[in-house]
Motif scaffolding. Sequence first.
Motif, short mmCIF file in Angstrom:
data_model
loop_
_atom_site.label_atom_id
_atom_site.label_comp_id
_atom_site.label_asym_id
_atom_site.label_seq_id
_atom_site.Cartn_x
_atom_site.Cartn_y
_atom_site.Cartn_z
N GLU A 251 7.64 39.70 31.14
CA GLU A 251 7.03 39.53 30.71
C GLU A 251 5.95 39.43 30.69
OE1 GLU A 251 4.24 42.61 31.50
OE2 GLU A 251 6.01 42.26 32.78
N TRP B 267 4.43 35.94 32.29
CA TRP B 267 3.82 35.88 32.64
C TRP B 267 2.73 36.66 32.69
CZ3 TRP B 267 3.04 37.20 38.25
CH2 TRP B 267 2.58 38.37 38.60
N LYS C 186 0.18 43.59 38.77
CA LYS C 186 1.87 44.05 37.60
C LYS C 186 3.31 42.71 38.04
CE LYS C 186 0.24 48.21 38.82
NZ LYS C 186 0.45 49.77 38.98
N ARG C 187 3.59 42.46 37.43
CA ARG C 187 4.46 42.00 37.12
C ARG C 187 5.74 42.11 38.53
NH1 ARG C 187 9.76 41.62 36.13
NH2 ARG C 187 9.23 43.58 34.58
N HIS C 188 6.29 43.46 37.84
CA HIS C 188 6.93 44.11 38.75
C HIS C 188 7.16 44.36 40.46
CE1 HIS C 188 9.80 47.34 39.46
NE2 HIS C 188 10.46 46.85 38.72
N SER D 262 8.99 42.83 42.38
CA SER D 262 9.73 43.24 43.82
C SER D 262 9.70 43.16 45.18
CB SER D 262 9.78 44.92 44.04
OG SER D 262 9.54 45.05 42.56
N GLY E 67 11.45 37.78 36.04
CA GLY E 67 12.09 39.00 35.33
C GLY E 67 11.45 39.73 34.48
N SER E 68 12.03 40.69 33.81
CA SER E 68 11.95 41.05 33.03
C SER E 68 11.72 40.95 31.66
CB SER E 68 12.28 42.71 32.84
OG SER E 68 13.67 42.89 32.54
N GLU E 69 12.62 39.97 31.36
CA GLU E 69 12.26 39.51 30.39
C GLU E 69 11.47 38.33 30.60
OE1 GLU E 69 15.59 37.48 33.26
OE2 GLU E 69 14.86 39.10 32.85
#
Length: 239
Positions: free
Chosen positions: A7, A10, A24-26, A30, A3-5
């Motif tokens: 980052e 990551w 890219k983490r996203h 996803s 999740g973005s929290e």
Amino acid sequence: MLGSEHEQLWREALHRAFPYSSGKRHDVASAMNALRVFRNRLAHHDSLLATDVPFRLSQMIDVVAWADPDAARWLRRIERVTEVHRLRPATRNDTVVVPARNAWGLYQSTRAYVCQAGRSFQPVDHLAFYSQRQILPEVPKILFRLDNVDWTVGEVNRLRATGERRDALLADIIEVSRKQGWTEGRYQVFGLTAPGSAGHLTLPTPIPHHSRGRGSAFTQGQRYVVRDRLRRARSTADL
């Protein structure tokens, strides 16, 4: 953990678990989230009639390939899902019909259909466009399908740098659509054939839809039909 929290986690460590991903983490998050939702549907014995199971399988193997390409090749060799899915006792609706108010113009300029990320589709080979109360004559074959595509200039540059033909096509689609007003975000993309290409179907005339009244459109989201019936249909009532 993706999740973005997380980052920073990551960047410092987790990206090393997926050395063959985009980095890219996203992108990884996803794909993993889509598979989590699919896994939960399986675990709860939910219906898969509206789910493109082979596409989800391909997503799974792609995620594995981001970690270990050899493991992904091994999975492709031993998996039985494809064969079992092929034997399912179901009517073969091989074409999806989608609303084309905005989609038709984009197809004409990019030979692609673009919709929201994560949207579920049944397994189909062709895609047809519905506009102004008729199914349009061009019924392209689906060449590829990609989900959660990053619609940014940075992604265009990354795709062009790979030297891969499909990546170049995808970069063109993103560039053209952005010039037409599509905003940044994440989308699902279907690469489609052009008229005259192998597998492409061109109907003699549009197929009209005669029903009238509120909620009577042939499709407001998506609808599935048999391609051979499109060839013979005089109206949508024949489908």
